[in-house]
Design an enzyme around this catalytic site. Structure first.
Site, PDB file in Angstrom:
ATOM      1  N   ARG A  85       0.427 -13.625   3.591  1.00 32.38           N
ATOM      2  CA  ARG A  85       1.484 -14.426   2.945  1.00 32.38           C
ATOM      3  C   ARG A  85       2.878 -13.896   3.263  1.00 32.38           C
ATOM      4  O   ARG A  85       3.850 -14.613   3.049  1.00 32.38           O
ATOM      5  CB  ARG A  85       1.260 -14.464   1.432  1.00 32.38           C
ATOM      6  CG  ARG A  85       0.051 -15.314   1.049  1.00 32.38           C
ATOM      7  CD  ARG A  85      -0.043 -15.532  -0.456  1.00 32.38           C
ATOM      8  NE  ARG A  85      -1.013 -16.558  -0.785  1.00 32.38           N
ATOM      9  CZ  ARG A  85      -2.277 -16.317  -1.148  1.00 32.38           C
ATOM     10  NH1 ARG A  85      -2.721 -15.071  -1.214  1.00 32.38           N
ATOM     11  NH2 ARG A  85      -3.091 -17.322  -1.417  1.00 32.38           N
ATOM     12  N   GLN A 116     -11.328 -21.108  -3.715  1.00 32.92           N
ATOM     13  CA  GLN A 116     -10.629 -20.015  -4.403  1.00 32.92           C
ATOM     14  C   GLN A 116      -9.142 -20.322  -4.616  1.00 32.92           C
ATOM     15  O   GLN A 116      -8.399 -19.463  -5.072  1.00 32.92           O
ATOM     16  CB  GLN A 116     -10.827 -18.683  -3.675  1.00 32.92           C
ATOM     17  CG  GLN A 116     -10.167 -18.565  -2.312  1.00 32.92           C
ATOM     18  CD  GLN A 116     -10.596 -17.299  -1.584  1.00 32.92           C
ATOM     19  OE1 GLN A 116     -11.713 -17.188  -1.088  1.00 32.92           O
ATOM     20  NE2 GLN A 116      -9.717 -16.319  -1.531  1.00 32.92           N
ATOM     21  N   LYS A 154      -6.016  -3.612  -1.089  1.00 28.87           N
ATOM     22  CA  LYS A 154      -4.901  -4.403  -1.635  1.00 28.87           C
ATOM     23  C   LYS A 154      -5.435  -5.438  -2.629  1.00 28.87           C
ATOM     24  O   LYS A 154      -4.833  -5.707  -3.642  1.00 28.87           O
ATOM     25  CB  LYS A 154      -4.112  -5.107  -0.531  1.00 28.87           C
ATOM     26  CG  LYS A 154      -2.891  -5.812  -1.127  1.00 28.87           C
ATOM     27  CD  LYS A 154      -1.955  -6.312  -0.083  1.00 28.87           C
ATOM     28  CE  LYS A 154      -2.413  -7.607   0.512  1.00 28.87           C
ATOM     29  NZ  LYS A 154      -2.439  -8.724  -0.462  1.00 28.87           N
ATOM     30  N   MET A 180       0.873  -5.046   3.644  1.00 32.05           N
ATOM     31  CA  MET A 180       0.658  -6.141   4.593  1.00 32.05           C
ATOM     32  C   MET A 180      -0.150  -7.253   3.938  1.00 32.05           C
ATOM     33  O   MET A 180      -1.106  -6.993   3.208  1.00 32.05           O
ATOM     34  CB  MET A 180      -0.059  -5.619   5.825  1.00 32.05           C
ATOM     35  CG  MET A 180       0.830  -4.690   6.597  1.00 32.05           C
ATOM     36  SD  MET A 180       0.459  -4.725   8.335  1.00 32.05           S
ATOM     37  CE  MET A 180       1.643  -3.508   8.904  1.00 32.05           C
ATOM     38  N   SER A 181       0.249  -8.482   4.215  1.00 29.76           N
ATOM     39  CA  SER A 181      -0.418  -9.645   3.643  1.00 29.76           C
ATOM     40  C   SER A 181      -0.152 -10.834   4.556  1.00 29.76           C
ATOM     41  O   SER A 181       0.951 -10.953   5.122  1.00 29.76           O
ATOM     42  CB  SER A 181       0.171  -9.939   2.252  1.00 29.76           C
ATOM     43  OG  SER A 181      -0.156 -11.251   1.841  1.00 29.76           O
ATOM     44  N   HIS A 218      -5.802  -6.322   8.496  1.00 32.62           N
ATOM     45  CA  HIS A 218      -7.134  -6.793   8.907  1.00 32.62           C
ATOM     46  C   HIS A 218      -7.661  -5.954  10.066  1.00 32.62           C
ATOM     47  O   HIS A 218      -8.860  -5.638  10.125  1.00 32.62           O
ATOM     48  CB  HIS A 218      -7.069  -8.251   9.376  1.00 32.62           C
ATOM     49  CG  HIS A 218      -6.724  -9.237   8.301  1.00 32.62           C
ATOM     50  ND1 HIS A 218      -5.537  -9.908   8.280  1.00 32.62           N
ATOM     51  CD2 HIS A 218      -7.435  -9.669   7.229  1.00 32.62           C
ATOM     52  CE1 HIS A 218      -5.511 -10.725   7.234  1.00 32.62           C
ATOM     53  NE2 HIS A 218      -6.653 -10.589   6.583  1.00 32.62           N
ATOM     54  N   GLY A 277     -10.370  -4.833   1.815  1.00 28.12           N
ATOM     55  CA  GLY A 277      -9.171  -4.002   1.668  1.00 28.12           C
ATOM     56  C   GLY A 277      -8.839  -3.719   0.210  1.00 28.12           C
ATOM     57  O   GLY A 277      -9.019  -4.571  -0.656  1.00 28.12           O
ATOM     58  N   HIS A 300      -3.412  -9.605  10.469  1.00 29.31           N
ATOM     59  CA  HIS A 300      -2.306  -8.657  10.652  1.00 29.31           C
ATOM     60  C   HIS A 300      -2.910  -7.258  10.765  1.00 29.31           C
ATOM     61  O   HIS A 300      -4.142  -7.103  10.703  1.00 29.31           O
ATOM     62  CB  HIS A 300      -1.310  -8.770   9.498  1.00 29.31           C
ATOM     63  CG  HIS A 300      -1.954  -8.719   8.136  1.00 29.31           C
ATOM     64  ND1 HIS A 300      -2.574  -7.590   7.647  1.00 29.31           N
ATOM     65  CD2 HIS A 300      -2.116  -9.676   7.184  1.00 29.31           C
ATOM     66  CE1 HIS A 300      -3.059  -7.834   6.440  1.00 29.31           C
ATOM     67  NE2 HIS A 300      -2.811  -9.104   6.146  1.00 29.31           N
ATOM     68  N   GLU A 301      -2.038  -6.259  10.871  1.00 34.97           N
ATOM     69  CA  GLU A 301      -2.517  -4.878  11.047  1.00 34.97           C
ATOM     70  C   GLU A 301      -3.507  -4.457   9.957  1.00 34.97           C
ATOM     71  O   GLU A 301      -4.398  -3.652  10.200  1.00 34.97           O
ATOM     72  CB  GLU A 301      -1.335  -3.902  11.063  1.00 34.97           C
ATOM     73  CG  GLU A 301      -0.724  -3.690  12.427  1.00 34.97           C
ATOM     74  CD  GLU A 301      -1.711  -3.142  13.479  1.00 34.97           C
ATOM     75  OE1 GLU A 301      -2.485  -2.223  13.169  1.00 34.97           O
ATOM     76  OE2 GLU A 301      -1.702  -3.657  14.606  1.00 34.97           O
TER      77      GLU A 301
HETATM   78  O1  PAF Z   1      -9.627 -11.547   0.927  1.00 33.23           O
HETATM   79  C1  PAF Z   1      -9.798 -12.642   1.505  1.00 33.23           C
HETATM   80  O2  PAF Z   1      -9.249 -12.887   2.584  1.00 33.23           O
HETATM   81  C2  PAF Z   1     -10.694 -13.686   0.874  1.00 33.23           C
HETATM   82  O3  PAF Z   1     -10.585 -13.682  -0.512  1.00 33.23           O
HETATM   83  C3  PAF Z   1     -12.175 -13.570   1.310  1.00 33.23           C
HETATM   84  C4  PAF Z   1     -12.794 -12.266   0.839  1.00 33.23           C
HETATM   85  C5  PAF Z   1     -12.274 -13.677   2.830  1.00 33.23           C
HETATM   86  C6  PAF Z   1     -12.993 -14.705   0.704  1.00 33.23           C
HETATM   87  O4  PAF Z   1     -12.506 -15.948   1.074  1.00 33.23           O
END
Ligand code: PAF
Length: 282
Positions: free
Chosen positions: A186, A60, A148, A183-184, A36, A146, A33-34
């Site tokens: 999700r 994770q 966030k 922005m996320s 990124h 980021g 998204h914006e």
């Molecule tokens: O922030 C994220 O998107 C993830 O936690 C990352 C840093 C790419 C690691 O998987």
């Protein structure tokens, strides 16, 4: 733009250019998204070439979290990277990144403990492990993350310092929708009503910022006010916490720059957000 799926090819390429050309890495889990794109644009300012990784990292995600539901619009993501002038996208399958019997994890044990760490056991071990592995594969000069994910940045900075990774960490500001929602990836899983209620997060944080600018210093009062506002909007609060911006230790009073971080469930979707509170100079 090169799109590479396997570790050996990517690491081979990274090794041929290492020391010849500076590279900035933007690690992502895709669904760009914006926010990124702002990281990618900042990366262009910091190095000659920009690499993006797209990998939904299973280590994770805890049991019952949204690993399966996490959006994976790879073709759209590649098109966005192309438009942004990315040099290389590395997008491996999980089997490429983790052997069936992989048995090594990196664990940070101080800044990863509070905030999200209390609700997502093992999450930051998964993050630092995959980031370390991506650094070893991509060999970046700098890597951009980021704000966030403030706690994630702190954990990665510790990992880089403690394990002497030769990578500079650059932190980019939070990008918000016009109405303030951070922005996320999700956000795209929110229904219309959830999307409207999710606004309570950024609105509550902005209110806290205004309160602190107006002289409020009591961390507990700020935390309670935010939790109440989120509860009223029907969000399930995990934490609303004022912590030291460097150590992430809880603070009782906002007397220096303080991170006010929040996590809440909006329906099934877990969202996080934060602001830095700047105490009023008397
Ligand atoms: O922030 C994220 O998107 C993830 O936690 C990352 C840093 C790419 C690691 O998987």
């Amino acid at each position: 733009m090169r799109v590479i799926h396997d570790v050996d090819t990517m690491q081979g390429l990274a090794r041929t250019r290492y020391g010849q050309v500076s590279t900035a890495l933007v690690p992502t889990m895709g669904a760009l998204h914006e926010g990124h794109l702002s990281l990618i644009r900042l990366a262009h300012d910091r190095a000659e070439q920009v690499d993006v990784t797209i990998f939904v990292n299973p280590t994770q995600f805890g049991p019952g979290e949204d690993l399966e539901q996490y959006p994976r619009p790879l073709e759209d993501d590649l098109a966005a990277c192309r438009r942004e002038g990315v040099t290389t996208v590395f997008c491996p399958q999980a089997g490429q990144m983790y052997a069936g019997d992989h048995s090594t994890l990196i664990a940070e044990s101080v800044v990863s403990e509070g905030l999200c760490g209390r609700f997502r056991a093992g999450h930051f071990d998964g993050v630092v492990t995959v980031v370390a592995k991506l650094f070893n594969i991509m060999l970046p000069t700098v890597a951009v993350f980021g704000q966030k994910d403030y706690q994630q940045v702190c954990v990665i900075q510790r990992m880089v310092r403690d394990l002497a990774f030769p990578v500079e960490i650059v932190v980019a500001p939070i990008v918000r929708e016009a109405d303030g929602l951070a922005m996320s990836s999700r956000n795209r899983t929110l229904g219309a009503d959830e999307r409207a209620r999710a606004l309570a997060l950024s609105q509550g944080l902005m209110q806290a910022r205004a309160d602190v600018a107006g002289g409020e210093r009591d961390a507990r009062r700020l935390e309670q006010a935010l939790s109440r506002a989120l509860g009223k909007a029907g969000l399930q609060v995990q934490y609303a916490a004022c912590v030291d911006a460097d150590t992430l230790a809880p603070v009782r009073a906002v007397v220096r720059p303080t991170l006010f971080a929040v996590a809440a469930l909006v329906g099934q979707t877990r969202l996080i957000d934060n602001v830095i509170l700047q105490p009023r100079v008397e």
